[in-house]
Design a protein around this motif. Structure first.
Motif, PDB file in Angstrom:
ATOM      1  N   UNK A 120       0.846  -1.193   0.000  1.00 19.96           N
ATOM      2  CA  UNK A 120       0.000   0.000   0.000  1.00 19.96           C
ATOM      3  C   UNK A 120       0.886   1.250   0.000  1.00 19.96           C
ATOM      4  N   UNK A 121       2.000   1.182   0.721  1.00 22.13           N
ATOM      5  CA  UNK A 121       2.946   2.303   0.764  1.00 22.13           C
ATOM      6  C   UNK A 121       3.550   2.528  -0.620  1.00 22.13           C
ATOM      7  N   UNK A 122       3.925   1.450  -1.298  1.00 20.60           N
ATOM      8  CA  UNK A 122       4.394   1.582  -2.680  1.00 20.60           C
ATOM      9  C   UNK A 122       3.305   2.229  -3.540  1.00 20.60           C
ATOM     10  N   UNK A 159       1.670   0.563  -7.744  1.00 22.51           N
ATOM     11  CA  UNK A 159       2.861   1.375  -7.516  1.00 22.51           C
ATOM     12  C   UNK A 159       4.152   0.587  -7.345  1.00 22.51           C
ATOM     13  N   UNK A 160       4.057  -0.639  -6.824  1.00 16.51           N
ATOM     14  CA  UNK A 160       5.283  -1.423  -6.553  1.00 16.51           C
ATOM     15  C   UNK A 160       6.141  -1.594  -7.792  1.00 16.51           C
ATOM     16  N   UNK A 161       5.577  -2.200  -8.854  1.00 14.46           N
ATOM     17  CA  UNK A 161       6.370  -2.373 -10.073  1.00 14.46           C
ATOM     18  C   UNK A 161       6.800  -1.031 -10.666  1.00 14.46           C
ATOM     19  N   UNK A 162       5.950  -0.013 -10.573  1.00 14.89           N
ATOM     20  CA  UNK A 162       6.275   1.297 -11.153  1.00 14.89           C
ATOM     21  C   UNK A 162       7.467   1.921 -10.424  1.00 14.89           C
ATOM     22  N   UNK A 163       7.437   1.882  -9.090  1.00 15.03           N
ATOM     23  CA  UNK A 163       8.538   2.455  -8.310  1.00 15.03           C
ATOM     24  C   UNK A 163       9.825   1.672  -8.536  1.00 15.03           C
ATOM     25  N   UNK A 164       9.717   0.347  -8.587  1.00 15.01           N
ATOM     26  CA  UNK A 164      10.954  -0.430  -8.725  1.00 15.01           C
ATOM     27  C   UNK A 164      11.566  -0.200 -10.112  1.00 15.01           C
ATOM     28  N   UNK A 165      10.719   0.026 -11.109  1.00 16.09           N
ATOM     29  CA  UNK A 165      11.232   0.316 -12.456  1.00 16.09           C
ATOM     30  C   UNK A 165      11.975   1.668 -12.468  1.00 16.09           C
ATOM     31  N   UNK A 197      13.911   5.449  -5.780  1.00 23.04           N
ATOM     32  CA  UNK A 197      14.993   4.645  -5.253  1.00 23.04           C
ATOM     33  C   UNK A 197      15.022   4.725  -3.723  1.00 23.04           C
ATOM     34  N   UNK A 198      14.810   5.928  -3.186  1.00 16.60           N
ATOM     35  CA  UNK A 198      14.841   6.101  -1.728  1.00 16.60           C
ATOM     36  C   UNK A 198      13.611   5.453  -1.057  1.00 16.60           C
ATOM     37  N   UNK A 199      12.448   5.563  -1.692  1.00 15.06           N
ATOM     38  CA  UNK A 199      11.234   4.934  -1.124  1.00 15.06           C
ATOM     39  C   UNK A 199      11.440   3.421  -1.040  1.00 15.06           C
TER      40      UNK A 199
END
Ligand code: KG4
Ligand code: ZN
Length: 342
Positions: A172-174, A187-193, A250-252
Motif C-alpha cells: 500500500x505504501x508503494x 505502484x510497486x512495479x512502477x517504483x521499482x522500475x 529509489x529512496x522509497x
C-alpha cells in the motif's frame, strides 16, 4: 494423486488454477493451468481498487476464466475445490465463495476454505523445493497490498503472528507514494522500475519508521506522509522531472526494504529460524529479494517466482491440499474479510 481446482478473488485478480498433487507426505504440485484475469487496467484510472467495481469484474470474469483453465488442463476430473475465505475485500470474497459453493455442489466434490495469507506463505515455501523438516522453525515475511506480517512457522499449519503493520501495508505504501509521484497503479512495479533507472547518489533522505523498535511491528503511513511533504516542497518543474522521480523512487524502495530486512533478520535470530519465507505481491520486488538473501547469508530464503508472488489460484490450491489432509472441508464456505492466520 489428486486434482485440485482453486479459486482466488480476494482483491482485484480473478485467479483460477488446476493442479495435480503427487504424493501425500512430500507433495509435489504440478500446475496444469494457472489463469488470472487481471483488473489492473480497470483500476488504473482511479489509482486504486474500488471493491464494488472489483466485485463486478470478478462476476464477469469467473466463468470465462474457469472455462479457459479447464480447457488448458484438458478437462481433468476434479477431486476437490479450494477457495479463498479471507482476508480480503468482502464483496470480492463473496463473489468467489458463492461461485465455489455452487461449483462444488454441481461437481459433487469437497469444498475447502483457504486463508489467503497462508496461500502467499506456502506458495513461496513449496514451489521450488519439497517440504522438509529442516525448513522449520521458519520466519515468514508476508508483504502485499493488504498485509505486512512476520509469522513464526513451526510447521505447515502452525503459525504465530509475531508482528504486523499498525497502519498501511508495505504494498500500500508503494501504491500510495507512487501516486504522489504521478506513477501508475500498481505502484510497486512502477517504483521499482524508476528506482532501477536512478543514477544519482543525491537522494532525498526518508525515515525508516519503527526500524529500531523492540517489537516486530511495522508502520508505513509516516513514510507516505514524508514523501508527500517532500514532494510538496519541490517546484512543479522538479516534481515532474525524471531525475526527481527516480531519486525518490529509489529512496522509497530502499526505506521499505531496510525496515523489512532489519525486522526479518532480528526475528530470524531471536527464534533461531532455519529458513526465511518471503511471500506476497511485494516479494516480486527484485531488490528486496536480492538484499534480503544477501543479509541472510547462509540462511535459506524461500520465495516463489515473481508471477506466483502476486495473487493467483495456485497459492490457494496448495493450502487447499493441506487443509483437505486435515479434513477441513465444509458444505458451504462463508467469506470472512478479517480471517486471521494463526
Ligand atoms: O499479493 P498481492 O497481489 O495482493 C494483495 O494481497 O494485496 O499484492 C499486490 C501488491 C501491490 O501493492 C503492488 O504494488 C505490490 O504488491 N507489488 C510490488 C511489486 N509487484 C507488486 N511491490 C514492489 N515491487 C514489485 N515488483
Ligand atoms: Zn495477496
Amino acid at each position: 494423486m489428486l486434482t485440485i481446482l482453486s479459486i482466488e478473488t480476494s482483491c482485484d485478480d480473478t485467479g483460477i488454477a488446476i493442479m495435480k498433487v503427487h504424493g501425500l507426505k512430500k507433495p509435489r504440485f504440478e500446475i496444469l493451468s494457472n489463469k488470472i484475469a487481471s483488473q489492473i487496467e480497470v483500476h488504473r484510472k482511479y489509482g486504486g481498487v474500488y471493491p464494488l467495481m472489483a466485485q463486478r469484474e470478478h462476476a464477469k470474469n469467473l466463468l470465462p476464466t474457469l472455462k479457459s483453465a479447464l480447457k488448458e488442463a484438458s478437462n481433468p476430473t476434479i477431486d476437490i475445490i479450494a477457495v479463498t475465505k479471507g482476508p480480503g475485500l468482502s464483496p470480492c470474497l463473496w463473489e468467489g465463495v458463492n461461485f465455489a459453493n455452487d461449483l462444488a455442489k454441481e461437481y459433487g466434490v469437497p469444498l475447502i476454505p483457504v486463508n489467503h495469507v497462508e496461500g502467499h506463505l506456502l506458495v513461496s515455501l513449496l514451489t521450488n523445493q519439497p517440504l522438509s523438516k529442516n525448513m522449520f522453525p521458519a520466519i515468514a515475511l508476508i508483504v502485499s497490498g493488504g498485509h505486512t506480517q512476520l509469522i513464526l512457522v513451526k510447521k505447515v499449519g502452525d503459525y504465530t503472528v509475531i508482528g504486523e503493520t499498525r497502519d498501511d501495508a508495505a504494498g500500500e505504501c508503494f501504491d500510495k507514494t507512487a501516486r504522489i509521484l504521478g506513477l501508475e497503479y500498481p505502484g510497486g512495479p512502477a517504483i521499482s522500475k524508476e528506482a532501477a533507472l536512478n543514477t544519482s547518489n543525491n537522494k532525498p533522505s526518508l525515515p525508516r519508521p519503527m526500524m529500531h523498535s523492540k517489537d516486530y511491528d511495522f508502520s508505513f503511513s509516516g513514510l507516505k506522509t514524508a514523501v508527500l511533504y517532500h514532494h510538496k516542497s519541490q517546484s512543479k518543474k522538479t516534481q515532474s522531472s525524471k531525475k526527481y522521480v527516480r531519486e525518490m523512487s529509489s529512496e522509497i524502495q530502499q526505506a521499505i526494504i531496510d525496515v523489512l530486512v532489519s525486522k526479518t533478520l532480528k526475528a530470524r535470530d531471536e527464534y533461531s529460524a532455519k529458513s526465511v519465507i518471503l511471500g506476497g505481491g511485494v516479494a516480486a520486488n527484485d531488490e528486496l529479494r536480492k538484499q534480503l538473501q544477501k543479509k541472510l547469508e547462509k540462511t535459506p530464503l524461500f520465495v516463489a517466482p515473481a508471477n506466483l508472488c502476486t495473487d493467483n489460484g495456485v497459492m490457494i490450491g496448495i493450502v487447499g491440499f493441506f487443509n483437505w489432509l486435515k479434513k477441513k472441508q465444509t458444505k458451504k464456505v462463508i467469506a470472512d474479510p478479517n480471517f486471521r492466520i494463526g
